[in-house]
Write a protein that holds these residues in place. Structure first.
Motif, PDB file in Angstrom:
ATOM      1  N   ALA A  94       0.819  -1.224   0.000  1.00 11.44           N
ATOM      2  CA  ALA A  94       0.000   0.000   0.000  1.00 11.44           C
ATOM      3  C   ALA A  94       0.848   1.267   0.000  1.00 11.44           C
ATOM      4  O   ALA A  94       0.367   2.333  -0.403  1.00 11.44           O
ATOM      5  CB  ALA A  94      -0.926  -0.002   1.213  1.00 11.44           C
ATOM      6  N   VAL A  95       2.096   1.170   0.430  1.00 10.31           N
ATOM      7  CA  VAL A  95       2.962   2.352   0.447  1.00 10.31           C
ATOM      8  C   VAL A  95       3.109   2.942  -0.957  1.00 10.31           C
ATOM      9  O   VAL A  95       3.243   4.162  -1.124  1.00 10.31           O
ATOM     10  CB  VAL A  95       4.338   1.985   1.042  1.00 10.31           C
ATOM     11  N   ALA A  96       3.055   2.119  -1.972  1.00  9.27           N
ATOM     12  CA  ALA A  96       3.206   2.610  -3.346  1.00  9.27           C
ATOM     13  C   ALA A  96       2.056   3.513  -3.767  1.00  9.27           C
ATOM     14  O   ALA A  96       2.193   4.287  -4.716  1.00  9.27           O
ATOM     15  CB  ALA A  96       3.318   1.428  -4.305  1.00  9.27           C
ATOM     16  N   LEU A  97       0.922   3.443  -3.066  1.00  6.63           N
ATOM     17  CA  LEU A  97      -0.252   4.241  -3.431  1.00  6.63           C
ATOM     18  C   LEU A  97      -0.464   5.426  -2.499  1.00  6.63           C
ATOM     19  O   LEU A  97      -1.525   6.063  -2.519  1.00  6.63           O
ATOM     20  CB  LEU A  97      -1.507   3.360  -3.416  1.00  6.63           C
ATOM     21  N   ARG A  98       0.520   5.757  -1.696  1.00 14.12           N
ATOM     22  CA  ARG A  98       0.324   6.784  -0.674  1.00 14.12           C
ATOM     23  C   ARG A  98       0.122   8.185  -1.279  1.00 14.12           C
ATOM     24  O   ARG A  98      -0.506   9.041  -0.647  1.00 14.12           O
ATOM     25  CB  ARG A  98       1.511   6.800   0.284  1.00 14.12           C
TER      26      ARG A  98
END
Length: 420
Positions: A94-98
């Motif tokens: 999910a960090v990639a979509l922050r």
């Protein structure tokens, strides 16, 4: 830990410095001489700059995911449950979509921090949320979730067995874990805003410098145009007048031809001067020596047609701007008499009271019109005289008289001109 977080959020600051999106998604106009990826911006197209920015964002997203995954891998416990691995893995991905969903990513990473090992993932997501939303309700909710994930020990049975000192210790460290990303996010936001303001200031200063240079050049052009009209036009019109009279009076054909050539050249020069003087006429003062009222006798003596001059009052102590304006008014009026009244008898009256100066130039209607043609005129002379009077708080008027002549009148408040 601070160095890791700074590396994650430094990407946004560098994007702002390279001309990327600023607050509220608005692009900042970059000052001349900026650089993108080491290349001057004036040599990089808009498409290339956009590709560089997207490449940097992609690179930093990969780095953030890699750091979050490394944090989970170093802290993983072999005897953990399956959901611990799943929640941690989901938080890392999910960090990639922050950037696109900052608040949603905080909500997704919080369980991975609480029941897994995704502490850095939650901190990175919270920092991005703080940079995008500042101290909003979503930021406070995200901070509370990250604090609780650090304060609460999973599973709940272990949390209950801890003593009060450990709870206090975990609560303090929870404030640090939740507060540090917010502080770094706010710092990144302030740094980005400062960069945008500096870029805008640089552009504003460059624009101001250019406007100042244009204003200086315009003022010099206007002053030069005024002097060309007041001095050069006066002399050239006199040459043209005398050449026309010589052409009519001379008996020698060669002399008449030469006089005609002189008049043709003088008329052409006056026409070119009229075109050059068609600029904005303004002035903020004149530092060059200017003629005064005391020089009017010499001007009248060289006019070439009958003029009566009368000066009443003390003129030696007049302010230089007022005295020069009176001289220029008389000079322009006499030039117009030559052009339009064929040297008709003219009277010049200058009266100086205690606090006012009045000048009148009145010419009679011409008794006969010499066959010398019509000299060109652009109407700038009277306009310039009106501007001179307005700059000195004076009044200017020019109109035909009832007997067919013409009257030019100007008044100046001497006391107020001295204070100017």
């Amino acid at each position: 830990m601070p160095s890791v977080m700074a590396a994650q959020y430094g990407e946004d600051r560098r994007i702002a410095d390279s001309g990327g999106p600023t607050l509220a998604g608005n692009a900042v106009e970059r000052p001349p001489g900026g650089r993108v990826n080491g290349v001057p911006t004036d040599r990089v197209s808009s498409a290339a700059r956009g590709w560089v920015e997207r490449y940097r964002q992609w690179a930093f997203d990969v780095a953030a995911v890699a750091i979050a995954a490394l944090d989970v891998w170093l802290r993983v416990v072999p005897e953990a449950e399956t959901y611990n691995y799943v929640l941690s893995a989901v938080a890392v991905v999910a960090v990639a979509l922050r950037r696109r969903f900052p608040f949603l990513v905080v909500l997704v990473t919080a369980p991975g921090f609480l029941a897994g090992w995704a502490q850095l993932a939650a901190m990175i997501a919270l920092g991005t949320l703080a940079r995008r939303r500042l101290l909003s309700t979503q930021t406070f909710i995200g901070a509370g979730l990250v604090w609780f994930s650090r304060f609460f020990t999973w599973p709940p049975s272990e949390f209950v067995e801890l003593d009060w000192k450990t709870h206090v210790h975990n609560a303090i460290y929870g404030c640090l874990v939740a507060g540090m990303p917010i502080a770094i996010g706010l710092l990144a936001h302030a740094r980005e805003e400062l960069s945008a303001r500096i870029a805008e200031l640089a552009v504003s200063r460059e624009r101001e410098r250019m406007l100042h240079a244009h204003a200086v050049r315009a003022d010099e052009r206007a002053r030069l145009a005024r002097e060309m009209h007041d001095v050069v036009s006066h002399q050239v019109s006199l040459i043209a007048m005398q050449a026309g009279a010589l052409r009519m009076a001379a008996e020698d054909p060669n002399a008449r031809r030469v006089a005609g050539t002189i008049r043709t050249l003088s008329t052409r020069t006056l026409d070119e001067l009229r075109q050059l003087v068609s600029v904005l006429r303004t002035t903020n003062g004149n530092d060059s020596p200017q003629p005064r009222v005391e020089d009017l006798p010499q001007l009248v003596a060289t006019a070439g047609f009958p003029i009566s001059l009368a000066v009443h009052g003390e003129v030696a102590s007049l302010p230089a701007p007022v005295s020069g304006a009176v001289y220029r008014t008389v000079q322009e009026a006499l030039t117009n008499v030559r052009k339009h009244a064929a040297g008709a008898p003219t009277g010049v009256l200058v009266v100086v009271d205690r606090d006012e100066l009045r000048a009148e130039i009145r010419n009679d209607p011409p008794h006969h019109r010499q066959e010398t043609g019509t000299l060109p005129g652009g109407g700038h002379g009277l306009m310039g005289l009106r501007e001179r009077a307005a700059l000195l708080n004076g009044d200017f008027a020019a109109a035909p008289t009832e007997d067919g002549g013409y009257l030019v009148r100007v008044t100046f408040p001497v006391t107020r001109s001295l204070d100017t």
